[in-house]
Design a protein around this motif. Structure first.
Motif, PDB file in Angstrom:
ATOM      1  N   LYS A   1      -5.855  11.356   2.243  1.00  0.00           N
ATOM      2  CA  LYS A   1      -6.988  10.934   3.075  1.00  0.00           C
ATOM      3  C   LYS A   1      -7.149   9.419   3.024  1.00  0.00           C
ATOM      4  O   LYS A   1      -7.318   8.754   4.057  1.00  0.00           O
ATOM      5  N   TRP A   2      -7.077   8.871   1.826  1.00  0.00           N
ATOM      6  CA  TRP A   2      -7.313   7.427   1.657  1.00  0.00           C
ATOM      7  C   TRP A   2      -6.133   6.618   2.177  1.00  0.00           C
ATOM      8  O   TRP A   2      -6.311   5.529   2.724  1.00  0.00           O
TER       9      TRP A   2
ATOM     10  N   GLU B   1       0.835  -1.208   0.000  1.00  0.00           N
ATOM     11  CA  GLU B   1       0.000   0.000   0.000  1.00  0.00           C
ATOM     12  C   GLU B   1       0.871   1.259   0.000  1.00  0.00           C
ATOM     13  O   GLU B   1       0.514   2.262  -0.631  1.00  0.00           O
TER      14      GLU B   1
ATOM     15  N   LYS C   1     -11.530  -0.720  -1.182  1.00  0.00           N
ATOM     16  CA  LYS C   1     -12.116   0.468  -1.823  1.00  0.00           C
ATOM     17  C   LYS C   1     -11.100   1.601  -1.854  1.00  0.00           C
ATOM     18  O   LYS C   1     -10.911   2.253  -2.898  1.00  0.00           O
ATOM     19  N   GLU C   2     -10.443   1.851  -0.707  1.00  0.00           N
ATOM     20  CA  GLU C   2      -9.442   2.921  -0.646  1.00  0.00           C
ATOM     21  C   GLU C   2      -8.270   2.623  -1.578  1.00  0.00           C
ATOM     22  O   GLU C   2      -7.725   3.537  -2.203  1.00  0.00           O
ATOM     23  N   THR C   3      -7.891   1.336  -1.682  1.00  0.00           N
ATOM     24  CA  THR C   3      -6.800   0.947  -2.577  1.00  0.00           C
ATOM     25  C   THR C   3      -7.165   1.228  -4.032  1.00  0.00           C
ATOM     26  O   THR C   3      -6.347   1.759  -4.801  1.00  0.00           O
TER      27      THR C   3
ATOM     28  N   ILE D   1      -6.348   6.368   6.001  1.00  0.00           N
ATOM     29  CA  ILE D   1      -7.326   5.339   6.382  1.00  0.00           C
ATOM     30  C   ILE D   1      -6.703   3.951   6.258  1.00  0.00           C
ATOM     31  O   ILE D   1      -6.860   3.095   7.136  1.00  0.00           O
ATOM     32  N   ILE D   2      -5.967   3.735   5.167  1.00  0.00           N
ATOM     33  CA  ILE D   2      -5.335   2.433   4.922  1.00  0.00           C
ATOM     34  C   ILE D   2      -4.286   2.128   5.986  1.00  0.00           C
ATOM     35  O   ILE D   2      -4.272   1.045   6.584  1.00  0.00           O
TER      36      ILE D   2
ATOM     37  N   ASN E   1     -12.227  14.276  -0.588  1.00  0.00           N
ATOM     38  CA  ASN E   1     -12.248  13.000  -1.318  1.00  0.00           C
ATOM     39  C   ASN E   1     -11.263  12.946  -2.467  1.00  0.00           C
ATOM     40  O   ASN E   1     -10.926  11.860  -2.945  1.00  0.00           O
TER      41      ASN E   1
ATOM     42  N   ILE F   1     -10.007  -2.700   3.119  1.00  0.00           N
ATOM     43  CA  ILE F   1      -9.435  -1.469   2.548  1.00  0.00           C
ATOM     44  C   ILE F   1      -9.341  -1.536   1.024  1.00  0.00           C
ATOM     45  O   ILE F   1      -8.647  -0.722   0.409  1.00  0.00           O
TER      46      ILE F   1
END
Length: 368
Positions: free
Chosen positions: A322-323, A258, A343-345, A326-327, A317, A341
């Motif tokens: 931001k993503w 990631e 979706k964020e990836t 979260i990851i 967004n 995770i």
């Protein structure tokens, strides 16, 4: 004196004709005061919570309605069993779960006392404390209303439980954020400056007439920063584990993958910045002002995004940081796998493709 006044007028004309100078002089201060004014706040608003109501009686419904009616909380989900609590936290949307004991109303009437368990996601310790305090304040307000209409003094005790960071160590919040800022700046800013330097010095044309193809030139310029950024990521993770005693509950391999994805996303953004920058100074200004402030203010690094005005939530967004935050919090503190995770990836991968595609479209090389 007239020559001096004429010189001053000339300088004013230069500034007013230069849109970039006007933007820096007037646009940046306005944007910063709006960002700082709306994004920096110790209050919480519309924080998503979940409810686990074992009792489902009149009293619990009244309390739930009172909590929902406040501007502080938004009920995201009603849970059926306690085993759902960990799963809902790992998804990252819900920041707290209110667990009502069985026979809540009966215990309150019979024993004048009932208990609510307030379980908060302490990966952001400041928000977790604020949530606990707000819930307690709402419960006290409800009790005051009830006790004014009753001869018996009812008491509801909130039992607070912090998950993932029970000691409320602030380093658990800052390490993921600092790692994100460093990787973003090293990858995006240094890449944009490196490519813009070649354009500014006129050596890009020399590279393009060499046997190397244009995409090979760009990859050659970018590859060292991928390597250096990966080293930075490893150093930060090692320091966080051995110096700050921060746990890594999830897979180190997934964390590494990631991190590489985010580095590539940042590099693609740096390439895009280089296509719209004529000088190194412009590239640095765009990178610092356009990336660093949004990463700090709008990524959820320090201040919860849900408490910001809706327009800023929408803007957040489009910020890759931001993503990634979260990851990285999910992997390091919650021990989540790819199923939580994905979706964020995909969002980061989509942003990478978009930045590269836009860069290819905007990149124009003129041999003069």
């Amino acid at each position: 004196m007239k020559r001096f006044i004429g010189f001053i007028k000339k300088e004013f004309y230069h500034i007013f004709r230069d849109k970039r100078s006007l933007f820096i002089l007037f646009g940046m201060p306005i944007a910063q005061i709006l960002l700082f004014g709306f994004a920096i706040t110790n209050e919480i608003n519309n924080v998503d919570i979940a409810i686990l109501d074992h009792s489902k009686d009149v009293t619990t419904k009244e309390i739930i309605h009172k909590i929902s009616a406040s501007n502080y909380f938004s009920i995201h989900q009603f849970l059926e069993k306690e085993s759902d609590i960990e799963s809902v936290f790992k998804k990252g949307k819900v920041k707290a779960v209110l667990n009502f004991e069985k026979d809540f109303s009966k215990n309150l009437i019979k024993n004048n006392h009932s208990t609510i368990q307030v379980i908060t996601d302490a990966t952001d310790p400041n928000t977790a404390n604020t949530i606990s305090n707000y819930v307690n304040a709402i419960l006290q307000s409800y009790l005051k209303e009830q006790n004014n209409n009753s001869t018996m003094a009812y008491q509801i005790t909130p039992q607070t439980h912090m998950v993932y960071n029970p000691e409320l160590k602030s380093v658990y919040m800052f390490v993921p954020g600092v790692m994100t800022i460093i990787l973003m700046l090293v990858s995006a800013m240094m890449t944009s400056i490196s490519i813009t330097r070649e354009k500014e010095l006129g050596t890009m044309e020399i590279l393009l007439v060499s046997p190397l193809k244009p995409f090979q030139v760009i990859i050659g310029k970018v590859f060292p920063y991928i390597f250096l950024s990966i080293i930075n990521a490893v150093i930060i993770i090692v320091l966080s584990i051995f110096i700050f005693k921060m746990p890594v509950q999830g897979s180190l391999f997934l964390l590494g993958v990631e991190s590489v994805i985010f580095i590539i996303t940042s590099l693609a953004l740096g390439i895009l910045i280089s296509t719209i920058s004529a000088t190194q100074q412009t590239a640095m200004m765009i990178s610092l002002m356009g990336l660093m402030l949004p990463v700090i203010l709008l990524s959820g690094f320090i201040f919860p995004v849900s408490s910001m005005p809706v327009p800023l939530q929408v803007i957040s967004n489009i910020i890759p940081a931001k993503w990634f935050i979260i990851i990285i919090k999910g992997i390091m503190l919650k021990g989540v796998g790819l199923q939580f995770i994905w979706k964020e990836t995909l969002i980061l991968l989509g942003m990478t493709v978009f930045f590269i595609g836009l860069s290819i479209k905007k990149y124009k090389i003129r041999l003069e």
